[in-house]
Design an enzyme around this catalytic site. Sequence first.
Site, mmCIF file in Angstrom:
data_model
loop_
_atom_site.group_PDB
_atom_site.id
_atom_site.type_symbol
_atom_site.label_atom_id
_atom_site.label_comp_id
_atom_site.label_asym_id
_atom_site.label_seq_id
_atom_site.Cartn_x
_atom_site.Cartn_y
_atom_site.Cartn_z
ATOM 1 C CG MET A 109 -1.938 1.094 1.177
ATOM 2 S SD MET A 109 -2.631 1.461 2.781
ATOM 3 C CE MET A 109 -1.437 2.632 3.397
ATOM 4 N NE ARG A 354 14.813 2.805 0.748
ATOM 5 C CZ ARG A 354 13.626 2.814 0.175
ATOM 6 N NH1 ARG A 354 12.750 1.879 0.451
ATOM 7 N NH2 ARG A 354 13.291 3.758 -0.662
ATOM 8 N NE ARG A 632 35.395 -32.650 -23.688
ATOM 9 C CZ ARG A 632 34.240 -32.008 -23.649
ATOM 10 N NH1 ARG A 632 33.452 -32.110 -22.590
ATOM 11 N NH2 ARG A 632 33.881 -31.252 -24.644
ATOM 12 C CB SER A 779 37.149 -32.655 -14.488
ATOM 13 O OG SER A 779 36.499 -31.450 -14.779
ATOM 14 C CB THR A 782 27.842 -30.363 -13.287
ATOM 15 O OG1 THR A 782 28.466 -29.145 -13.674
ATOM 16 C CG2 THR A 782 28.549 -30.940 -12.083
ATOM 17 C CG ASP A 784 27.183 -34.587 -21.062
ATOM 18 O OD1 ASP A 784 26.084 -34.715 -21.647
ATOM 19 O OD2 ASP A 784 28.230 -34.287 -21.657
HETATM 20 P P1 ADP Z 1 7.653 4.410 0.555
HETATM 21 O O1 ADP Z 1 7.566 3.077 1.196
HETATM 22 O O2 ADP Z 1 7.064 4.477 -0.779
HETATM 23 O O3 ADP Z 1 9.034 5.000 0.639
HETATM 24 P P2 ADP Z 1 7.003 6.156 2.734
HETATM 25 O O4 ADP Z 1 6.225 5.549 3.835
HETATM 26 O O5 ADP Z 1 8.426 6.311 2.942
HETATM 27 O O6 ADP Z 1 6.692 5.349 1.415
HETATM 28 O O7 ADP Z 1 6.351 7.532 2.409
HETATM 29 C C1 ADP Z 1 6.635 8.232 1.259
HETATM 30 C C2 ADP Z 1 6.944 9.674 1.571
HETATM 31 O O8 ADP Z 1 5.900 10.263 2.301
HETATM 32 C C3 ADP Z 1 8.151 9.871 2.451
HETATM 33 O O9 ADP Z 1 9.326 9.841 1.714
HETATM 34 C C4 ADP Z 1 7.905 11.250 2.993
HETATM 35 O O10 ADP Z 1 8.314 12.216 2.058
HETATM 36 C C5 ADP Z 1 6.418 11.271 3.125
HETATM 37 N N1 ADP Z 1 6.051 11.023 4.518
HETATM 38 C C6 ADP Z 1 5.789 9.870 5.133
HETATM 39 N N2 ADP Z 1 5.514 10.059 6.423
HETATM 40 C C7 ADP Z 1 5.601 11.389 6.638
HETATM 41 C C8 ADP Z 1 5.449 12.224 7.783
HETATM 42 N N3 ADP Z 1 5.151 11.714 8.961
HETATM 43 N N4 ADP Z 1 5.631 13.536 7.602
HETATM 44 C C9 ADP Z 1 5.935 14.043 6.397
HETATM 45 N N5 ADP Z 1 6.104 13.329 5.297
HETATM 46 C C10 ADP Z 1 5.936 12.001 5.414
HETATM 47 MG MG MG Z 2 10.008 5.902 1.643
HETATM 48 MG MG MG Z 3 30.272 -33.839 -21.337
#
Ligand code: ADP
Ligand code: MG
Ligand code: MG
Length: 894
Positions: A109, A354, A632, A779, A782, A784
């Site tokens: 979502m 991340r 071979r 040898s 793998t 065949d």
């Molecule tokens: P995605 O999984 O697509 O990265 P996010 O949950 O990170 O979705 O939300 C997308 C964007 O929504 C974030 O990068 C940020 O810019 C905005 N966002 C999410 N939460 C907040 C918040 N609490 N305040 C302001 N912006 C938000």
């Molecule tokens: Mg995000």
């Molecule tokens: Mg062979």
Amino acid sequence: MAGGKWVYTFGDGKAEGEAGMKNLLGGKGANLAEMSNLGLPVPPGFTITTEVCTHYYDNGKNFPADLAGQVKVALAEMGRLTGKIFGDPANPLLVSVRSGARASMPGMMDTVLNLGLNDVTVEAVAKASGDARFAWDSYRRFITMYSNVVLDVDHGHFEEALEDYKERKGLHLDTDLSADDWKVLVGRYKDIVKKALGAEFPQEPQEQLWGAVGAVFSSWMNARAIKYRELNNIPASWGTAVNVQSMVFGNMGETSATGVAFTRNPSTGENALYGEFLINAQGEDVVAGIRTPQDITEVARQAAGSDKPSMEKAMPAAYAELCRIYGILEKHYRDMQDMEFTIQEGKLWMLQTRSGKRTAKAALRIAVDLAQEGLIGEEEAVGRVEPGALEQLLHPAIDPKAERRVLTTGLPASPGAAAGEIVFNSDDAEAARKTGRKVILVRVETSPEDIHGMHAAEGILTTRGGMTSHAAVVARGMGKPCVSGAGQIRVDYAKGTMTVGPTTLRAGDFITIDGTLGQVLLGEVKMQQPELSGDFGILMGWADKVRRLKVRANAETPRDARAARDFGAEGIGLCRTEHMFFDEDRILPMREMILASDDKGRRDALAKLLPMQRQDFVELFTIMQGLPVTIRLLDPPLHEFLPHTEEEVAEVARAMAVTPDVLRRRAAELHEFNPMLGFRGCRLAVAYPEIAEMQARAIFEAAVISARETGKPVIPEVMVPLVMGVAEFDLVKARIDAMAKAVISESKTELTYQVGTMIELPRAALRAEEIARSAEFFSFGTNDLTQTTLGISRDDAGSFLGSYTAKGILEFDPFVTIDQEGVGELVKLAVERGRRSRPRIKLGICGEHGGDPASIGFCESIGLDYVSCSPFRVPIARLAAAQAALGAIKAKDA
Ligand code: ADP
Ligand code: MG
Ligand code: MG
């Protein structure tokens, strides 16, 4: 599962969770908690755990009874920290609802922002902020997002209404709209919802919140998410978490903004902040492409020649804060980070971090840089680059800036890109090559007789055949780009044309193929050459330090042998001699030999082949400079060498002084119903020992010559293919030994050599103990062994293997990744039995699996001595072998 802890809070410099709790909190939630713990500015919020998702599905889509209470407490805490109250008409707390699985998962979502707004709270927000435009802009965004992702009302309706409105008012940008404009539109949006649902847009914040939370959990089982999990092997049982977080606003005017940034450049790996932002914007406006985003750094802005100010210039304080934070994050996570942030009235807030996705090139550079900066160790750096990704770096690629005019698409059969004139047969390819022209060989499919054409061509395009077709396998072996199975192309050999829909190209026209993507492009597209020094060399050096498995290459031509050495091969694990006989000047004596009706005829023909064969080996040994070379003996079914056309038959008949009819009869005798299981491998040497003798003589004489020339002793390893037991092997070995003796006495030189065998039949694996009494090395062939163990012909597997992997009967294509349970079991058993009679027997693998990282892991686990793969996969194998060794060390420690 009543009475569990379902909710984990974060914010204000602390959190109940941390980065290690991804399984429970999802990636986003765990990292929000971690950033809070680090004291970074994170809007307070809470995470509803993945266990709630599991509970939800186990209990007819109902939440645990005590969840509501825990959410209430967490919301109150958020209110305390922000000084606002969720649902309060005068001082409302607005939140975002964000999904977050363990692994980042497109298909889940979308985020809902500004939740808590309604007809009453919007006025309160307008009043508190003193900015009615901002309040109504936020409300319209909320209605759009919520309707779209929770109520399932297509956002196209809202876009239409907005476009329509702007058009009639003569407005261009969303930012041109005033508070009153948005107010009017909010009214229209609500009408749209009412019309679609027959109900009002929900006004009650609690109802909004639970609607959004339920929608996140429901999206875990939507078709997109299920498909994504299927493709990426993510179990449904993992579940997703939900993050509820207090809003910060990037849409509060010119001192507010939203953006995304990488701590290092994700395409080049350069150690410089890289990213984009938008002033007076919210959420995903940056990626949505509504307005063109601005560069974060001044350097990037200048490089791009943009006239919009960078964040560094426009918001220096927030920029400084971002730099401070990204330094902390990189040190803490010890990896390049992908961050999302929002600036509200000059103050920077972190919303996500991340480990960033990156190209192979960037992965390499970042791993090396991080190690050199002391953030990670060399061994950790070795583990940071996915071996398969190196493939991107080892071949020429299409310049990312070049325009691609795609003619059609086939299978990405062998990576890299190549451009050249179209030729439709192998002789033309060779002729063109001799005059210095670059060509792409276009065939319906290829056969062993096309080897010379494939060698001459820059790349190969076939209209038929899958990823394991002749063209695909041979092209990968040669390290040449290949697109196979481009079924929309009609090739007319007679006319010398290829047609796709309305487009017809002729021999001599230029095309470009991209074997990494499977594309066929019009014209000659600009290329980029691979870079093998620098970071690549450094990382490979580190890999070599920890690696136990040796890496050899499958190579027979001087060109391949040189490439193998350049890529760091430590020898040749498989030199297939048959390829040496398809050359123009050799096929004739070869045919004479095969079609000879008696011993004498055969020996005469073989005598013509001997010097050529000897010269091949001299060249090979000389290039390899004393490194081990496994050769071979002739393996393929004889019929592959037979003349096909009338012309060819006539030519051979003339050379042999017989009538074409006699020849045709002899050829018919050699016809086989199932050549793969027919007259091939050591069976040839058993029936016609002269062939093996000639080859052995060529090998030994070459070893003597080359050792004399280079001063480096050559220890040839002569390999007997396709044995099923020791009796066959002994018979052939006796001939080889006799030949060695003869050469030693003729040349009056000492000569060390080994005779071993391929294990590529289940019976040979079973009888390994006896075979190893005579054989000095095994040898594992793998390719065949997979065919004969599974009873699947690789060339015919295309029509059904796809269903097997799709239905989960087989986890992987067994011709790509070794089938550990079956084929692997036989290999393991042969290793054990072979070592019983010869404890120090040399063990290697030379099938296509020798270049597959997962299969290399298996080879490490059973203690083989080396893997051998096509030259272009040697670096991949070196890195995979290093990672396998590191994995083995770790497993022992644990
Ligand atoms: P995605 O999984 O697509 O990265 P996010 O949950 O990170 O979705 O939300 C997308 C964007 O929504 C974030 O990068 C940020 O810019 C905005 N966002 C999410 N939460 C907040 C918040 N609490 N305040 C302001 N912006 C938000
Ligand atoms: Mg995000
Ligand atoms: Mg062979």
